[in-house]
Enzyme design. Structure first.
Site, PDB file in Angstrom:
ATOM      1  N   ARG A 193      12.519 -85.207  51.066  1.00 14.14           N
ATOM      2  CA  ARG A 193      12.763 -85.678  49.701  1.00 14.14           C
ATOM      3  C   ARG A 193      14.272 -85.785  49.511  1.00 14.14           C
ATOM      4  O   ARG A 193      15.037 -85.339  50.338  1.00 14.14           O
ATOM      5  CB  ARG A 193      12.111 -84.748  48.674  1.00 14.14           C
ATOM      6  CG  ARG A 193      12.215 -83.311  49.056  1.00 14.14           C
ATOM      7  CD  ARG A 193      12.682 -82.364  48.013  1.00 14.14           C
ATOM      8  NE  ARG A 193      13.780 -82.814  47.230  1.00 14.14           N
ATOM      9  CZ  ARG A 193      15.074 -82.589  47.506  1.00 14.14           C
ATOM     10  NH1 ARG A 193      15.434 -81.958  48.618  1.00 14.14           N
ATOM     11  NH2 ARG A 193      16.025 -82.998  46.701  1.00 14.14           N
ATOM     12  N   GLY A 194      14.650 -86.348  48.353  1.00 19.65           N
ATOM     13  CA  GLY A 194      16.069 -86.619  48.135  1.00 19.65           C
ATOM     14  C   GLY A 194      16.327 -88.064  48.517  1.00 19.65           C
ATOM     15  O   GLY A 194      15.877 -88.519  49.586  1.00 19.65           O
TER      16      GLY A 194
ATOM     17  N   ASP B  86      19.342 -91.038  41.956  1.00 22.46           N
ATOM     18  CA  ASP B  86      18.313 -91.766  42.709  1.00 22.46           C
ATOM     19  C   ASP B  86      18.484 -93.271  42.593  1.00 22.46           C
ATOM     20  O   ASP B  86      18.045 -94.037  43.459  1.00 22.46           O
ATOM     21  CB  ASP B  86      16.924 -91.349  42.243  1.00 22.46           C
ATOM     22  CG  ASP B  86      16.615 -89.956  42.756  1.00 22.46           C
ATOM     23  OD1 ASP B  86      17.070 -88.985  42.132  1.00 22.46           O
ATOM     24  OD2 ASP B  86      15.995 -89.846  43.821  1.00 22.46           O
TER      25      ASP B  86
END
Ligand code: MRU
Length: 350
Positions: free
Chosen positions: A53-54, A240
């Site tokens: 994730r990230g 994001d």
């Protein structure tokens, strides 16, 4: 000069022996296990499941997913490879919608495929390695740029996990914090729990502990109180997706941190590689906000904590308006408020 061997000990993504190893972030901090992806669909599932994730890390993992699919195809002409890999690229891209780095990395892979001849296999592998290497370089550069904005003795608050676990290494916001601590500018580090998935509580404070960086965990709901005590001068977060007008989509809760920060005179720094900037998206309101399983709110570790029959709404990102952001740090340079103007000029320079 920062001692990267000391201040960057964790790696989440590793392409080894023709397969992709991902540190399973669902199990941290108590279990450090890697899962092995042998196909692109394994990678897409791992991205969806938050094994990896990230924003930058999912882009890197997806690029390696394309390499896995390429190897499965074998020695076919490049035109056929392009045709057969396109549905794979689309499945990878659909795994998560908000972080633009995923679509960006896949677009780079698509472009390389389109420009390749018989050497397409090696060029695809080289591109994935380059995406990963460039991310690490960008993070180290942003670390220095961002730390330079912080006055010695400052306290900082970060949200979610933006470290080596979320990138090729060093991290974005956490890279600035690492650099700021290494340069003895930052005296106090606070991290939010980051409900409901607990990226801050499970990942960030553990990751900082690996480097010997002291961090204090707070409940998300304690952030405004902490700011009111004067212990924090900067909120430092990742992103994001950054829209053309400087609005920033990041982990849910970032917007309310920025609102509280403005009230208490705390500055807000967003740290993200240029791959997070999406000039094709005009404003934050146009960004698709991912919603995840309401079960994340209705229970913990498989144990229901909320009465049966209760509904939950679980958006996992929010948009912070550009007007609440004091600086956006990318590897191309620092954009100071008004960030939309600075962003247009950095984008034009490229
Ligand atoms: O849902 P996640 O854990 O993938 O969300 C991650 C974040 O929101 C990070 O803050 C962002 O991706 C920046 S990571 C360098």
């Amino acid at each position: 000069m920062i001692d990267y061997a000391r201040y960057d000990r964790v790696r989440a993504v590793a392409f080894r022996n023709g397969q992709l190893e991902l540190l399973d972030q669902r199990k941290l901090p108590f279990e450090q296990t890697f899962i092995t992806c042998r196909t692109a669909d394994d990678v897409a599932q791992a991205i969806f499941d938050l094994v990896v994730r990230g924003a930058p890390a999912i882009g890197i993992a997806a690029a390696w997913g394309v390499v896995l699919a390429a190897r499965e195809l074998g020695e076919v002409p490049s035109a056929r490879a392009r045709e057969q890999l396109e549905p794979v690229l689309q499945r990878l891209e659909a795994a998560r919608p908000t972080a633009v780095n995923l679509a960006w990395a896949l677009q780079r892979m698509r472009r390389v495929l389109a420009a390749s001849g018989d050497d397409w296999q090696s060029r695809v592998a080289a591109e994935a390695a380059l995406i990963e290497a460039e991310d690490l370089q960008a993070n180290r550069h942003m670390g220095e740029l961002g730390a330079a904005l912080i006055e010695p003795g400052a306290g900082v608050l970060t949200h979610c996990n933006t470290g080596s676990l979320a990138t090729a290494g060093f991290g974005t916001a956490l890279g600035v914090i690492r650099a700021g601590v290494a340069q003895q500018r930052i005296s106090r580090v606070f991290a939010t729990e980051t409900r409901p998935w607990l990226q801050g509580a499970r990942l960030t404070v553990w990751e900082l502990q690996q480097d010997g960086i002291d961090a204090t965990l707070i409940a998300d709901s304690a952030a405004a109180h902490l700011m009111s005590t004067g212990q924090v001068q900067w909120v430092i977060v990742g992103a994001d997706r950054i829209a053309a007008n400087g609005d920033v989509a990041n982990k849910i809760g970032t917007c309310q941190l920025a609102i509280a920060a403005r009230h208490f005179g705390v500055r807000v720094m967003v740290v993200a590689p240029w791959s997070t900037v999406d000039v094709a998206t005009v404003q934050g309101a146009d960004i698709h906000i991912e919603e995840r399983d309401p079960a994340e709110l209705l229970g913990y570790a498989g144990q229901r904590t909320v009465a049966e029959g209760i509904r939950a709404f679980n958006p996992v990102f929010d948009v912070t308006p550009a007007a609440l952001i004091d600086a956006i740090v990318t590897e191309r340079g620092v954009m100071r408020a008004p960030c939309n103007v600075a962003l247009a000029s950095l984008a034009a320079d490229a």
